[in-house]
Enzyme design. Structure first.
Site, PDB file in Angstrom:
ATOM      1  CD  GLU A  47     -36.127 -27.829 -22.719  1.00 54.63           C
ATOM      2  OE1 GLU A  47     -36.028 -28.625 -21.874  1.00 54.63           O
ATOM      3  OE2 GLU A  47     -34.955 -27.711 -23.715  1.00 54.63           O
ATOM      4  CE  LYS A 138     -32.859 -29.769 -20.065  1.00 58.68           C
ATOM      5  NZ  LYS A 138     -32.606 -28.913 -20.562  1.00 58.68           N
ATOM      6  CB  CYS A 172     -33.894 -31.532 -23.936  1.00 64.59           C
ATOM      7  SG  CYS A 172     -33.157 -29.872 -24.840  1.00 64.59           S
TER       8      CYS A 172
END
Length: 318
Positions: A47, A138, A172
């Site tokens: 990430e 994200k 994540c």
């Protein structure tokens, strides 16, 4: 001829050249070339690897209002972030095509369709033809990440064919979110990619859980980051190092099979690529008794609706 039911993967567990886009890209190229030499067909990076995770927020009082050091580091971050529209990933795409190496790459994206000033933790999928097929921003930055990353949208909740596999990925702590996972499962995902900034405490539980829930392969890839990895020319480096632990990210990259058992246990020693070959038949074997979006689902009772529209503040009509 390569077996279409098998896929050799490379988990690129490396540190960035922190907040240095150009130098970190050079490291990415090196890992892609190394993976190609080992005949890998998919490589995954952690990430936000390009150009790095915003560790300064926890080390310099990132939540303090109007703090000069935080503003200046944020500006430095933006300057070193990735604008895909301006060609920042062109060489990555060229190498992916040259080596027939599909690539998942975690970037800090500065997209022009959102004005070009805010940044997003995005997971980019590039296929074996060197084409960018999805950019997943994200959905919800975690805790202090919200001080520097903007929240994304559902446009990148997509899956992609890769030989006989169907791959998808999340960033994540998105991997703890049941509904984004379900959005990927429902599109036929059987190889799930989870990318992390680093540390086995994140990967050791959720990787096996997703594998057992989905009856899919799950690849977790984390970066590395040591106190010695901060470049000396980083703005406010003395302040960053003052409260910095020796190890900020210890890796923990791993692979779980469709039965939830380890194929590669969380690795906190390797600096470089970790390799393994997957066989899609194991997915079909484990789906025999549980398929979360097939025979073991009840869409007449519960169903997910996903908005995949790319969000923007302004739209223009002809």
């Amino acid at each position: 001829m390569k077996n279409p039911s098998q896929l050799k993967v490379a988990l690129a567990q490396i540190a960035p050249v922190w907040l240095n886009k150009k130098a970190t890209l050079d490291k990415i190229y090196t890992q892609m070339e190394a993976a190609a030499a080992e005949k890998a067909e998919l490589i995954v990076f952690g990430e936000g690897l390009l150009p790095g995770y915003p560790f300064w927020l926890a080390l310099t009082g990132g939540a303090e209002w109007n703090k000069t050091i935080v503003k200046e580091l944020h500006a430095h971050y933006v300057h070193n972030s990735v604008t895909i529209e301006e060609g920042d990933l062109d060489t990555v795409c060229t190498l992916a095509k040259k080596y027939k190496l599909a690539t998942y790459l975690g970037i800090i994206e500065r997209p022009l369709d959102r004005g070009g000033h805010s940044v997003y933790a995005s997971l980019v999928y590039i296929n074996q033809e060197g084409e960018v097929k999805s950019v997943h921003r994200k959905l919800q930055p975690t805790y202090d990440e919200r001080l520097t990353w903007a929240p994304g949208d559902g446009n990148g909740l997509q899956v992609h064919p890769l030989k006989q596999f169907t791959v998808g990925g999340l960033n994540c702590w998105e991997n703890w979110m049941p509904l984004p996972r379900a959005a990927l499962y429902g599109q036929g995902e059987n190889l799930h990619v989870a990318v992390w900034p680093g540390s086995d405490h994140n990967t050791k539980d959720i990787t096996r859980f997703i594998a057992r829930e989905s009856r899919s392969y799950v690849i977790s890839v984390s970066s590395l980051m040591d106190k010695n990895d901060f470049p000396e020319n980083t703005p406010h480096i003395a302040e960053i190092l003052k409260n910095c632990p020796q190890v900020l990210a210890n890796g923990g990259s791993c692979i779980a099979g469709p039965d939830g058992e380890w194929l590669v246990e969380p690795d906190i020693t390797t600096n470089g690529n970790i390799y393994h070959t997957l066989n899609v038949d194991r997915v079909y074997e484990e789906r025999q008794n549980f398929d979360p979006v097939g025979h073991y689902s009840r869409p007449d009772v519960t169903k997910l609706v996903v908005n995949r529209e790319r969000q923007s503040t302004v739209s223009f009509e002809d």
